[in-house]
Scaffold this motif. Structure first.
Motif, PDB file in Angstrom:
ATOM      1  N   VAL A  12       0.840  -1.200   0.000  1.00 57.06           N
ATOM      2  CA  VAL A  12       0.000   0.000   0.000  1.00 57.06           C
ATOM      3  C   VAL A  12       0.870   1.243   0.000  1.00 57.06           C
ATOM      4  O   VAL A  12       1.910   1.300   0.670  1.00 57.06           O
ATOM      5  N   LEU A  13       0.429   2.250  -0.744  1.00 57.12           N
ATOM      6  CA  LEU A  13       1.029   3.578  -0.736  1.00 57.12           C
ATOM      7  C   LEU A  13      -0.105   4.590  -0.626  1.00 57.12           C
ATOM      8  O   LEU A  13      -1.089   4.496  -1.366  1.00 57.12           O
ATOM      9  N   VAL A  14      -0.004   5.528   0.305  1.00 58.36           N
ATOM     10  CA  VAL A  14      -1.017   6.569   0.441  1.00 58.36           C
ATOM     11  C   VAL A  14      -0.463   7.860  -0.134  1.00 58.36           C
ATOM     12  O   VAL A  14       0.545   8.390   0.343  1.00 58.36           O
ATOM     13  N   ALA A  15      -1.104   8.354  -1.182  1.00 58.90           N
ATOM     14  CA  ALA A  15      -0.636   9.540  -1.895  1.00 58.90           C
ATOM     15  C   ALA A  15      -1.707  10.608  -1.901  1.00 58.90           C
ATOM     16  O   ALA A  15      -2.897  10.320  -2.045  1.00 58.90           O
ATOM     17  N   GLU A  16      -1.275  11.854  -1.753  1.00 62.16           N
ATOM     18  CA  GLU A  16      -2.216  12.955  -1.902  1.00 62.16           C
ATOM     19  C   GLU A  16      -2.539  13.173  -3.371  1.00 62.16           C
ATOM     20  O   GLU A  16      -1.789  12.765  -4.267  1.00 62.16           O
ATOM     21  N   ALA A  46       7.399   3.864  -5.403  1.00 58.74           N
ATOM     22  CA  ALA A  46       7.147   2.428  -5.303  1.00 58.74           C
ATOM     23  C   ALA A  46       8.403   1.636  -5.674  1.00 58.74           C
ATOM     24  O   ALA A  46       8.767   0.670  -4.994  1.00 58.74           O
ATOM     25  N   GLU A  47       9.082   2.061  -6.731  1.00 62.74           N
ATOM     26  CA  GLU A  47      10.300   1.365  -7.161  1.00 62.74           C
ATOM     27  C   GLU A  47      11.382   1.436  -6.087  1.00 62.74           C
ATOM     28  O   GLU A  47      12.105   0.456  -5.851  1.00 62.74           O
ATOM     29  N   ASP A 104      11.090  -1.194  -3.749  1.00 65.56           N
ATOM     30  CA  ASP A 104      11.109  -2.492  -4.420  1.00 65.56           C
ATOM     31  C   ASP A 104       9.694  -3.022  -4.661  1.00 65.56           C
ATOM     32  O   ASP A 104       9.428  -4.220  -4.528  1.00 65.56           O
ATOM     33  N   ARG A 105       8.809  -2.130  -5.019  1.00 62.28           N
ATOM     34  CA  ARG A 105       7.442  -2.485  -5.357  1.00 62.28           C
ATOM     35  C   ARG A 105       7.066  -1.805  -6.669  1.00 62.28           C
ATOM     36  O   ARG A 105       7.795  -0.942  -7.180  1.00 62.28           O
ATOM     37  N   LEU A 106       5.931  -2.171  -7.204  1.00 62.57           N
ATOM     38  CA  LEU A 106       5.456  -1.643  -8.479  1.00 62.57           C
ATOM     39  C   LEU A 106       4.089  -1.002  -8.310  1.00 62.57           C
ATOM     40  O   LEU A 106       3.181  -1.627  -7.753  1.00 62.57           O
TER      41      LEU A 106
END
Length: 470
Positions: free
Chosen positions: A108-112, A124-125, A128-130
């Protein structure tokens, strides 16, 4: 009845906001990429927090001033520009560009909403995620706009569009209240799923301020091939063969008609062509595989089986990541070449996969009956999305076809509808396609949309005129 965003309103609003939040509406906020619309605005509000967005929307609601949400300005259907009526307030979330959370293990990534897509991909990279959403405008498109239009891009076949990549939404509703919905859950059946109501609503039901986005493990090994196919039907059969062999290892599958590469050789000769003679049809197959599989070997085997079945006539397998990038550069440059040539009309349509070949076979002759025109057909055939662009005949300008343009659009859209397709695959409705929504969408569905709009935005301040029209 809406009121204009005038000096009295702006003076009162400015007193409640930090200095510098309100700005003049300069040209970059009032134009759009195709140059068909020219917007208007009393000012641009650039809040730095969700509380400031709430204050702005509350003030606009009280004064009955329209608000046009503005993302990266890359939309192609006029959703970010309001051309008529009382001058609105543009609301740009460009200063709300923080990454609030990255959980690599949780995916999970929380972005405005103001975060640029390329920056989210890079974050994300680094973990080490996509984050797999990929499209030509990723260097300028913002997360809020991508969610507002339910953007797709080249990876929908494997990962889905923005609707599929979002777990939760934070949004400011039309009355200024904040909906705190930044869940990071894969399963949550607590009532109506309101994120899906706001995703794709183009800022007409609420202003998305942040989102919880899904991350994926990065494919360990990648590869790509350009394969010449005898027809769109053969391309579909090749897709089925590739998926039968590799399943979700097929990350992208793009159909490219010969007219696009021919335009590239004319106006962008620096783009490297994979074949000495440009074929009528080719596909770009992109793979993302686990460590135990060799992409080049898998593509070679796929080509061999396809050639034996009569589905492949020629092919080039990328020998390096640089060559894979060259293949994608060619595909992604085709819309740019199309703009340089100057289209009569560009269509973003989707069809049932089985109907794609018949549509292509029938659309060309139908348009030929209207006049001498060229067709630049390409797209994400793996998910049924075609960019079907009608271009002037050699030596003619698009101005010569302006009187024909409504007939061209109507011919393509009517044919798409007859096949059970959609005349807006991934760019939304905006202001360009409001009449199409009324014409092609089920009347009960349209009435339900109007009821939802009336319930959530009774004063009609959110992106007035977009999606449902006036």
């Amino acid at each position: 009845m809406l009121s204009p965003c005038d000096g009295a309103f702006l003076q009162a609003l400015e007193a409640t906001l930090p200095e510098g939040t309100l700005r003049p509406a300069d040209d970059r906020y009032l134009s759009e990429p195709r140059g068909r619309y020219r917007g208007q605005a009393g000012a641009v509000a650039c809040p730095a927090s969700v509380d400031e967005v709430s204050a702005i929307v509350s003030a606009a609601q009280a004064a009955r001033v329209g608000i046009v949400p503005y993302g990266g300005g890359t939309g192609l259907v006029g959703g970010q520009v309001m051309t008529g009526g009382p001058a609105p307030l543009l609301l740009s979330l460009e200063r709300m560009n923080a990454l609030r959370l990255i959980e690599p293990e949780g995916g999970v990534l929380v972005a405005e909403a103001g975060c640029i897509l390329a920056e989210v991909q890079a974050a994300a990279e680094a973990a080490d995620r996509l984050f797999p959403l990929s499209l030509g405008s990723e260097g300028t498109a913002r997360i809020g706009g991508l969610l507002g239009t339910n953007a797709g891009g080249t990876g929908v076949l494997r990962w889905g569009n923005m609707r599929d990549l979002c777990l939760g939404i934070e949004a400011v509703m039309a009355d200024g209240r904040v909906m705190h919905g930044l869940k990071r859950l894969r399963k949550n059946n607590m009532g109506y799923d309101l994120r899906h109501l706001l995703i794709g609503s183009e800022g007409t039901l609420g202003v998305i301020t942040a989102a919880s986005l899904r991350l994926f493990p990065r494919p360990v090994r990648t590869g790509a091939a350009m394969i010449v196919v005898p027809s769109p039907q053969a391309a579909l059969s090749l897709l089925a063969l590739a998926q039968a062999r590799l399943g979700e290892g097929v990350s992208g599958f793009e159909l490219i008609g010969g007219q696009g590469p021919r335009f590239l050789s004319e106006v962008m000769p620096e783009i490297r062509q994979p074949f000495a003679q440009i074929p009528d049809w080719m596909v770009l197959v992109d793979l993302g595989l686990v460590a135990s599989l060799d992409p080049a070997a898998e593509l070679e085997a796929l080509f061999g089986d396809a050639a034996e079945a009569g589905l492949a006539l020629d092919g080039v397998i990328a020998s390096s990541e640089a060559q894979r990038a060259q293949f994608w550069r060619l595909r992604e440059a085709i819309p740019e070449a199309n703009r340089k040539i100057g289209a009569v009309a560009s269509h973003d349509v989707s069809l049932p996969l089985a109907a794609l070949p018949d549509f292509i076979d029938r659309a060309g002759p139908a348009l030929g009956a209207l006049g001498d025109m060229r067709i630049n057909c390409f797209g994400h055939v793996g998910d049924g999305n075609l960019h079907y662009n009608v271009v002037p005949a050699t030596g003619k300008s698009r101005d010569a076809y302006e009187a024909l343009r409504p007939q061209v659009i109507g011919t393509v859209h009517d044919l798409v509808h007859s096949f059970g397709g959609s005349v807006s695959a991934e760019h939304g409705v905006g202001r360009l396609k409001t009449a199409d929504l009324q014409r092609y969408v089920d009347p009960v569905a349209v009435a339900t949309m109007r009821a939802i709009k009336s319930a959530l935005d009774p004063a009609g301040i959110l992106n007035p005129g977009a999606v449902l029209g006036g």
